[in-house]
Design a protein around this motif. Structure first.
Motif, PDB file in Angstrom:
ATOM      1  N   HIS A  66      19.247   6.683   2.520  1.00 31.63           N
ATOM      2  CA  HIS A  66      18.141   6.511   3.459  1.00 31.63           C
ATOM      3  C   HIS A  66      17.029   7.540   3.256  1.00 31.63           C
ATOM      4  O   HIS A  66      16.233   7.780   4.157  1.00 31.63           O
ATOM      5  N   GLY A  67      16.981   8.137   2.059  1.00 29.83           N
ATOM      6  CA  GLY A  67      15.832   8.954   1.685  1.00 29.83           C
ATOM      7  C   GLY A  67      15.925  10.440   1.959  1.00 29.83           C
ATOM      8  O   GLY A  67      14.914  11.146   1.861  1.00 29.83           O
ATOM      9  N   ALA A  68      17.093  10.934   2.279  1.00 31.20           N
ATOM     10  CA  ALA A  68      17.211  12.380   2.501  1.00 31.20           C
ATOM     11  C   ALA A  68      16.963  13.133   1.202  1.00 31.20           C
ATOM     12  O   ALA A  68      17.432  12.736   0.140  1.00 31.20           O
ATOM     13  N   ARG A  69      16.229  14.205   1.305  1.00 36.10           N
ATOM     14  CA  ARG A  69      15.979  15.110   0.179  1.00 36.10           C
ATOM     15  C   ARG A  69      16.934  16.293   0.235  1.00 36.10           C
ATOM     16  O   ARG A  69      17.407  16.797  -0.780  1.00 36.10           O
ATOM     17  N   VAL A  70      17.220  16.734   1.462  1.00 36.40           N
ATOM     18  CA  VAL A  70      18.101  17.870   1.727  1.00 36.40           C
ATOM     19  C   VAL A  70      18.937  17.512   2.953  1.00 36.40           C
ATOM     20  O   VAL A  70      18.444  16.862   3.872  1.00 36.40           O
ATOM     21  N   ILE A  71      20.192  17.962   2.956  1.00 43.99           N
ATOM     22  CA  ILE A  71      21.021  17.859   4.158  1.00 43.99           C
ATOM     23  C   ILE A  71      21.388  19.277   4.572  1.00 43.99           C
ATOM     24  O   ILE A  71      21.862  20.064   3.755  1.00 43.99           O
ATOM     25  N   GLU A  72      21.156  19.591   5.837  1.00 40.46           N
ATOM     26  CA  GLU A  72      21.574  20.870   6.406  1.00 40.46           C
ATOM     27  C   GLU A  72      22.766  20.638   7.330  1.00 40.46           C
ATOM     28  O   GLU A  72      22.963  19.554   7.859  1.00 40.46           O
ATOM     29  N   ALA A  73      23.523  21.716   7.536  1.00 41.78           N
ATOM     30  CA  ALA A  73      24.598  21.711   8.533  1.00 41.78           C
ATOM     31  C   ALA A  73      24.758  23.139   9.029  1.00 41.78           C
ATOM     32  O   ALA A  73      24.290  24.094   8.385  1.00 41.78           O
ATOM     33  N   TYR A  74      25.421  23.284  10.157  1.00 41.52           N
ATOM     34  CA  TYR A  74      25.524  24.566  10.842  1.00 41.52           C
ATOM     35  C   TYR A  74      26.981  24.821  11.226  1.00 41.52           C
ATOM     36  O   TYR A  74      27.320  24.922  12.400  1.00 41.52           O
TER      37      TYR A  74
END
Length: 192
Positions: free
Chosen positions: A140-148
């Motif tokens: 779906h077009g994500a360039r980067v995925i962040e998580a915490y």
């Protein structure tokens, strides 16, 4: 060994979303709304209203998360969606001061919530959910995925505090630690 599969959280799987969220922790009352609402909004609305908000998300594309199944039983959930759709992130100072990514960039996605029913804990469902969550974001077009996530190596962590996921799970999936938002709470990212 049980069979573990995952599916996107779509309208036809609504009952499975609810089953996955209801088996432990705060999933039943939160309805995975914590990151989509401000503090005031979250406190003002009921669990039923949060459930209606999640249902609205599930009925639109892309799906806001995935469901894990163990031998066909809905056993777990993960939220993965554009970071801009998770408004609490932009209001969380520890994240805002730690992320190198622009807060208004729709190509930055975030994985913010895991729920695993009590009877299925210890089977590796978070890892089983993380891999397809990455692929969903990529499609779906994500360039980067962040998580915490939570760094569980720093000491005892209550099970209810693990809804962010464990740092080790994200590192094993190829994420890198980019900052520490506070002790025991790193920011991790995966470039796609």
């Amino acid at each position: 060994m049980p069979a573990i599969t995952t599916q996107p959280a779509t309208a036809e799987r609504w009952d499975d979303v609810q089953h996955a969220l209801s088996g432990g922790g705060d999933g039943r009352s939160c309805q995975c709304a914590w990151f989509t609402l401000t503090n005031a909004e979250f406190d003002r609305i009921s669990a039923d209203e949060r459930r209606d908000l999640l249902r609205g998300e599930v009925e639109t594309a892309p799906p806001p998360g995935l469901i894990a199944y163990v031998d066909g039983d809905a056993a777990g959930w993960v939220r993965v969606s554009p970071r801009t759709a998770q408004r609490r992130i932009a209001r969380t100072r520890a994240i805002v001061t730690s992320t190198p990514e622009p807060l208004d960039d729709d190509s930055v996605w975030a994985i913010t919530c895991f729920v695993v029913r009590k009877e299925y804990r210890g089977l590796g469902l978070n890892a089983a959910l993380l891999r397809p969550a990455i692929e969903l974001a990529r499609r779906h077009g994500a360039r980067v995925i962040e998580a915490y996530p939570v760094d569980t190596s720093t000491g005892h962590v209550r099970p209810n505090d693990l809804y962010h996921g464990a740092l080790s799970t994200f590192l094993a999936a190829g994420f890198t630690e980019t900052a520490v938002t506070k002790p025991g709470r790193p920011l991790v990212a995966l470039e796609l």
